[in-house]
Design a protein around this motif. Structure first.
Motif, PDB file in Angstrom:
ATOM      1  N   GLY A 231       0.820  -1.209   0.000  1.00 32.56           N
ATOM      2  CA  GLY A 231       0.000   0.000   0.000  1.00 32.56           C
ATOM      3  C   GLY A 231       0.852   1.256   0.000  1.00 32.56           C
ATOM      4  N   VAL A 232       1.925   1.249   0.802  1.00 33.95           N
ATOM      5  CA  VAL A 232       2.840   2.385   0.851  1.00 33.95           C
ATOM      6  C   VAL A 232       3.498   2.600  -0.508  1.00 33.95           C
ATOM      7  CG1 VAL A 232       5.006   3.223   1.847  1.00 33.95           C
ATOM      8  CG2 VAL A 232       3.263   2.200   3.324  1.00 33.95           C
ATOM      9  N   ALA A 233       3.921   1.496  -1.156  1.00 29.73           N
ATOM     10  CA  ALA A 233       4.573   1.599  -2.460  1.00 29.73           C
ATOM     11  C   ALA A 233       3.599   2.084  -3.534  1.00 29.73           C
ATOM     12  CB  ALA A 233       5.163   0.239  -2.851  1.00 29.73           C
ATOM     13  N   ILE A 234       2.346   1.611  -3.476  1.00 29.16           N
ATOM     14  CA  ILE A 234       1.366   1.986  -4.497  1.00 29.16           C
ATOM     15  C   ILE A 234       0.932   3.436  -4.359  1.00 29.16           C
ATOM     16  CG2 ILE A 234      -0.990   1.560  -5.314  1.00 29.16           C
ATOM     17  CD1 ILE A 234      -0.566  -1.393  -4.620  1.00 29.16           C
ATOM     18  N   VAL A 235       0.782   3.911  -3.114  1.00 27.94           N
ATOM     19  CA  VAL A 235       0.264   5.265  -2.911  1.00 27.94           C
ATOM     20  C   VAL A 235       1.270   6.331  -3.348  1.00 27.94           C
ATOM     21  CG1 VAL A 235       1.094   5.739  -0.548  1.00 27.94           C
ATOM     22  CG2 VAL A 235      -1.129   6.625  -1.288  1.00 27.94           C
ATOM     23  N   ILE A 236       2.550   5.996  -3.417  1.00 32.45           N
ATOM     24  CA  ILE A 236       3.561   6.987  -3.794  1.00 32.45           C
ATOM     25  C   ILE A 236       3.331   7.519  -5.210  1.00 32.45           C
ATOM     26  CG2 ILE A 236       6.026   7.312  -4.301  1.00 32.45           C
ATOM     27  CD1 ILE A 236       6.602   5.508  -1.868  1.00 32.45           C
ATOM     28  N   PRO A 237       3.297   6.660  -6.245  1.00 30.99           N
ATOM     29  CA  PRO A 237       3.036   7.212  -7.589  1.00 30.99           C
ATOM     30  C   PRO A 237       1.631   7.777  -7.750  1.00 30.99           C
ATOM     31  CG  PRO A 237       3.071   4.809  -7.657  1.00 30.99           C
ATOM     32  CD  PRO A 237       3.544   5.206  -6.295  1.00 30.99           C
ATOM     33  N   ILE A 238       0.653   7.190  -7.036  1.00 36.94           N
ATOM     34  CA  ILE A 238      -0.714   7.709  -7.146  1.00 36.94           C
ATOM     35  C   ILE A 238      -0.800   9.126  -6.573  1.00 36.94           C
ATOM     36  CG2 ILE A 238      -3.083   7.419  -6.319  1.00 36.94           C
ATOM     37  CD1 ILE A 238      -2.677   4.412  -6.485  1.00 36.94           C
ATOM     38  N   ALA A 239      -0.276   9.314  -5.360  1.00 39.80           N
ATOM     39  CA  ALA A 239      -0.301  10.640  -4.729  1.00 39.80           C
ATOM     40  C   ALA A 239       0.523  11.641  -5.534  1.00 39.80           C
ATOM     41  CB  ALA A 239       0.214  10.543  -3.295  1.00 39.80           C
ATOM     42  N   SER A 240       1.672  11.206  -6.024  1.00 37.82           N
ATOM     43  CA  SER A 240       2.524  12.100  -6.816  1.00 37.82           C
ATOM     44  C   SER A 240       1.830  12.526  -8.096  1.00 37.82           C
ATOM     45  CB  SER A 240       3.851  11.403  -7.136  1.00 37.82           C
ATOM     46  OG  SER A 240       4.545  11.046  -5.962  1.00 37.82           O
ATOM     47  N   GLY A 241       1.226  11.558  -8.799  1.00 41.16           N
ATOM     48  CA  GLY A 241       0.561  11.869 -10.055  1.00 41.16           C
ATOM     49  C   GLY A 241      -0.659  12.755  -9.867  1.00 41.16           C
ATOM     50  N   MET A 242      -1.490  12.443  -8.896  1.00 40.00           N
ATOM     51  CA  MET A 242      -2.702  13.228  -8.667  1.00 40.00           C
ATOM     52  C   MET A 242      -2.361  14.642  -8.218  1.00 40.00           C
ATOM     53  SD  MET A 242      -5.154  10.368  -6.823  1.00 40.00           S
ATOM     54  CE  MET A 242      -6.541  11.482  -6.697  1.00 40.00           C
ATOM     55  N   THR A 243      -1.362  14.773  -7.338  1.00 38.08           N
ATOM     56  CA  THR A 243      -0.984  16.095  -6.839  1.00 38.08           C
ATOM     57  C   THR A 243      -0.363  16.944  -7.933  1.00 38.08           C
ATOM     58  OG1 THR A 243      -0.573  15.120  -4.656  1.00 38.08           O
ATOM     59  CG2 THR A 243       0.297  17.317  -5.049  1.00 38.08           C
ATOM     60  N   ALA A 244       0.520  16.344  -8.729  1.00 35.77           N
ATOM     61  CA  ALA A 244       1.150  17.075  -9.831  1.00 35.77           C
ATOM     62  C   ALA A 244       0.106  17.545 -10.838  1.00 35.77           C
ATOM     63  CB  ALA A 244       2.198  16.192 -10.512  1.00 35.77           C
ATOM     64  N   TYR A 245      -0.831  16.674 -11.164  1.00 33.44           N
ATOM     65  CA  TYR A 245      -1.880  17.032 -12.131  1.00 33.44           C
ATOM     66  C   TYR A 245      -2.755  18.164 -11.590  1.00 33.44           C
ATOM     67  CZ  TYR A 245      -6.066  16.649 -15.009  1.00 33.44           C
ATOM     68  OH  TYR A 245      -7.126  16.939 -15.827  1.00 33.44           O
ATOM     69  N   TYR A 246      -3.153  18.049 -10.328  1.00 30.43           N
ATOM     70  CA  TYR A 246      -4.050  19.048  -9.752  1.00 30.43           C
ATOM     71  C   TYR A 246      -3.374  20.411  -9.615  1.00 30.43           C
ATOM     72  CZ  TYR A 246      -6.925  21.505  -6.343  1.00 30.43           C
ATOM     73  OH  TYR A 246      -7.673  22.455  -5.703  1.00 30.43           O
ATOM     74  N   LEU A 247      -2.152  20.454  -9.066  1.00 32.44           N
ATOM     75  CA  LEU A 247      -1.482  21.727  -8.807  1.00 32.44           C
ATOM     76  C   LEU A 247      -1.165  22.467 -10.099  1.00 32.44           C
ATOM     77  CD1 LEU A 247       0.946  20.727  -5.907  1.00 32.44           C
ATOM     78  CD2 LEU A 247      -1.178  22.034  -5.741  1.00 32.44           C
ATOM     79  N   VAL A 248      -0.668  21.753 -11.095  1.00 33.62           N
ATOM     80  CA  VAL A 248      -0.323  22.398 -12.365  1.00 33.62           C
ATOM     81  C   VAL A 248      -1.588  22.856 -13.092  1.00 33.62           C
ATOM     82  CG1 VAL A 248       0.736  22.063 -14.629  1.00 33.62           C
ATOM     83  CG2 VAL A 248       1.840  21.138 -12.588  1.00 33.62           C
ATOM     84  N   ARG A 249      -2.628  22.026 -13.079  1.00 29.53           N
ATOM     85  CA  ARG A 249      -3.880  22.413 -13.727  1.00 29.53           C
ATOM     86  C   ARG A 249      -4.499  23.629 -13.040  1.00 29.53           C
ATOM     87  NH1 ARG A 249      -9.451  19.183 -13.121  1.00 29.53           N
ATOM     88  NH2 ARG A 249      -9.163  20.207 -11.108  1.00 29.53           N
ATOM     89  N   ASP A 250      -4.456  23.646 -11.703  1.00 27.22           N
ATOM     90  CA  ASP A 250      -5.011  24.763 -10.948  1.00 27.22           C
ATOM     91  C   ASP A 250      -4.242  26.054 -11.244  1.00 27.22           C
ATOM     92  OD1 ASP A 250      -6.933  25.661  -8.872  1.00 27.22           O
ATOM     93  OD2 ASP A 250      -5.109  26.091  -7.749  1.00 27.22           O
ATOM     94  N   LYS A 251      -2.920  25.932 -11.389  1.00 27.82           N
ATOM     95  CA  LYS A 251      -2.097  27.093 -11.701  1.00 27.82           C
ATOM     96  C   LYS A 251      -2.413  27.621 -13.095  1.00 27.82           C
ATOM     97  CE  LYS A 251       1.258  30.042 -11.157  1.00 27.82           C
ATOM     98  NZ  LYS A 251       1.189  31.135 -10.179  1.00 27.82           N
ATOM     99  N   GLN A 252      -2.597  26.712 -14.051  1.00 23.61           N
ATOM    100  CA  GLN A 252      -2.918  27.113 -15.410  1.00 23.61           C
ATOM    101  C   GLN A 252      -4.271  27.812 -15.489  1.00 23.61           C
ATOM    102  OE1 GLN A 252      -2.579  23.398 -17.495  1.00 23.61           O
ATOM    103  NE2 GLN A 252      -0.357  23.564 -17.774  1.00 23.61           N
ATOM    104  N   LYS A 253      -5.234  27.335 -14.681  1.00 15.64           N
ATOM    105  CA  LYS A 253      -6.547  27.970 -14.675  1.00 15.64           C
ATOM    106  C   LYS A 253      -6.477  29.391 -14.136  1.00 15.64           C
ATOM    107  CE  LYS A 253      -9.706  24.023 -14.380  1.00 15.64           C
ATOM    108  NZ  LYS A 253     -10.744  23.347 -13.545  1.00 15.64           N
ATOM    109  N   ASN A 254      -5.661  29.568 -13.072  1.00  7.79           N
ATOM    110  CA  ASN A 254      -5.550  30.879 -12.446  1.00  7.79           C
ATOM    111  C   ASN A 254      -4.714  31.833 -13.284  1.00  7.79           C
ATOM    112  OD1 ASN A 254      -7.082  30.034 -10.275  1.00  7.79           O
ATOM    113  ND2 ASN A 254      -5.289  29.310  -9.129  1.00  7.79           N
TER     114      ASN A 254
END
Length: 254
Positions: A231-254
């Motif tokens: 679970g620890v190993a799986i959540v690393i790429p999932i959290a990284s991918g979701m956070t990177a997508y959200y933060l960059v998309r949010d910045k582009q919108k603003n």
């Protein structure tokens, strides 16, 4: 004064001094999560209840308290919460299969003597109970890893707003690699610390290495550790991918 009350006071004092307001919230969250676990176990006694769905619901509440109550609702806690839920869903099917095939449900030979006076025909599916135990055992490590990734990623993006999505994702992966080793070691040694008496008992019973490995009690705990590590190993790429997508998309919108 009861030793538990004394230790609770000491813990509260230390958490309040070191963590301030968040430390106090963390102390309260500890008891709230404990209350959720107790309530889940009580409801599980109903033969008509599904232990797996109850555990998933309890894990969702535990994650929400650990993330939103302590750190409030923001981008890092939202991404940590979503990545935790996605990881649990991915692990669920594997946990059900491995629990059923390994036959670790129920009680081991070492525990039967103490249970002989009781009837085990209580109308509860022990496979589902064993699955619930494993799921509940993984939630703490997964939530801890998720927030440990999303929080520094948000700081990286805040101080470097022009960073690309790929670079931010890779930064999260590098953070996760540093966390992965310490998290798996924590899980591993928590088992040996909590079950040192069991290992000494195995020695007194003159168990061979093969008998120890194949005993239900030992296998149950090791499967739980390995699943939590997964679970620890799986959540690393999932959290990284979701956070990177959200933060960059949010910045582009603003």
């Amino acid at each position: 004064m009861n030793v538990l009350v004394l230790l609770s006071i000491i813990l509260f004092t230390l958490m309040a001094i070191v963590g301030g307001k968040k430390g106090i919230k963390s102390f309260i969250a500890l008891f709230l999560n404990f209350a959720i676990v107790i309530a889940t176990v009580l409801v599980m006694n109903d033969p008509n209840a599904n232990p797996i769905w109850l555990t998933l619901l309890a894990c969702a509440f535990i994650s929400a308290i650990s993330l939103f109550y302590i750190n409030e609702v923001n981008s890092k806690t939202m991404m940590a919460f979503l990545s935790t839920i996605v990881t649990l869903v991915i692990l669920l099917l594997f946990i059900i299969i491995i629990t059923d095939q390994s036959m670790i449900q129920g009680f081991g030979e070492e525990e039967r003597e103490e249970m002989m006076a009781f009837s085990l025909n209580i109308g509860i599916d022990f496979v589902k109970v064993a699955t619930s135990v494993i799921i509940m055992s993984t939630i703490g490590a997964i939530v801890d890893t998720a927030i440990s990734i999303t929080s520094p990623m948000r700081e990286i993006h805040y101080h470097n707003p022009t960073i690309s999505r790929k670079e931010l994702f890779l930064a999260g992966i590098r953070i996760g690699r540093d966390i992965l080793n310490t998290s798996t070691n924590t899980l591993f040694f928590a088992f040996f610390g909590g079950y040192m008496g069991l290992l000494m008992w195995f020695k007194d019973l003159s168990y061979s290495f093969g008998e120890i490995i194949n005993s239900k009690v030992f296998s149950d705990e090791m499967i739980t550790i390995f699943t939590a590590g997964m679970g620890v190993a799986i959540v690393i790429p999932i959290a990284s991918g979701m956070t990177a997508y959200y933060l960059v998309r949010d910045k582009q919108k603003n």
